[in-house]
Design a protein around this motif. Sequence first.
Motif, mmCIF file in Angstrom:
data_model
loop_
_atom_site.group_PDB
_atom_site.id
_atom_site.type_symbol
_atom_site.label_atom_id
_atom_site.label_comp_id
_atom_site.label_asym_id
_atom_site.label_seq_id
_atom_site.Cartn_x
_atom_site.Cartn_y
_atom_site.Cartn_z
ATOM 1 N N GLN A 1 49.707 30.825 46.389
ATOM 2 C CA GLN A 1 48.478 31.635 45.880
ATOM 3 C C GLN A 1 48.500 32.967 46.537
ATOM 4 O O GLN A 1 48.858 33.402 47.701
ATOM 5 C CB GLN A 1 47.287 30.789 46.251
ATOM 6 C CG GLN A 1 47.204 29.521 45.482
ATOM 7 C CD GLN A 1 46.029 28.630 45.907
ATOM 8 O OE1 GLN A 1 45.307 28.970 46.629
ATOM 9 N NE2 GLN A 1 45.840 27.507 45.069
ATOM 10 N N GLY A 2 47.846 34.028 46.024
ATOM 11 C CA GLY A 2 47.644 35.217 46.583
ATOM 12 C C GLY A 2 46.320 35.907 46.195
ATOM 13 O O GLY A 2 45.483 35.381 45.467
ATOM 14 N N GLY B 1 40.045 48.403 44.162
ATOM 15 C CA GLY B 1 38.877 48.870 44.388
ATOM 16 C C GLY B 1 38.085 47.817 45.155
ATOM 17 O O GLY B 1 38.343 47.336 46.125
ATOM 18 N N GLN B 2 36.753 47.535 44.543
ATOM 19 C CA GLN B 2 36.020 46.412 45.254
ATOM 20 C C GLN B 2 36.422 45.219 44.598
ATOM 21 O O GLN B 2 35.466 44.096 44.979
ATOM 22 C CB GLN B 2 34.448 46.887 44.891
ATOM 23 C CG GLN B 2 34.176 48.195 45.592
ATOM 24 C CD GLN B 2 34.216 47.944 47.145
ATOM 25 O OE1 GLN B 2 33.801 47.155 47.694
ATOM 26 N NE2 GLN B 2 34.609 49.009 47.875
ATOM 27 N N ALA B 3 37.027 45.095 43.554
ATOM 28 C CA ALA B 3 37.413 43.719 42.900
ATOM 29 C C ALA B 3 38.396 43.075 43.515
ATOM 30 O O ALA B 3 39.433 43.525 44.119
ATOM 31 C CB ALA B 3 37.951 43.934 41.434
ATOM 32 N N LEU B 4 38.173 41.622 43.775
ATOM 33 C CA LEU B 4 38.977 40.731 44.503
ATOM 34 C C LEU B 4 39.372 39.446 43.390
ATOM 35 O O LEU B 4 38.307 39.222 42.924
ATOM 36 C CB LEU B 4 38.803 40.062 45.715
ATOM 37 C CG LEU B 4 38.366 40.974 46.853
ATOM 38 C CD1 LEU B 4 37.708 40.091 47.828
ATOM 39 C CD2 LEU B 4 39.719 41.209 47.186
#
Length: 140
Positions: free
Chosen positions: A97-98, A103-106
Amino acid sequence: MARIRQRRGRRDRFISFIAASSMAGIALGVAALIVVLSVMNGFQKEVRDRMLSVLPHIELYIPGGLPERVLEQWRQFADAAKQNPEVKAGAPFVAAQGMLVRGQALRGVQVRGIDPATEGNVSDLPRQMVSGKLADLKAG
């Protein structure tokens, strides 16, 4: 008397029109239902076929083993699985998993490592690649 017959004739025609309209509406509704069910059935089959063409039908996990050691012994596990006549082929993989950041999105992701030489035996991935070939992938 002629007037009563005339009214009865109008009434009979109106009732016939209502009955015909009702039957046409029911027929149209049933036809629409049949079309929608057929489209959904075809869509479901297409999605299932596309998913199973790039994913194996079964995955064997070796719990508690070190990934390097399991990868060295994958042929032994595949040979043991092939004792079952329903098993056609086997190929090793590693999964992890990674996290992707933009930007601000994960986003969480599942990363899968494959052996390009054997992956074509268990999935349709080589035929679905748009650019390049699976054989072009190299370690590292």
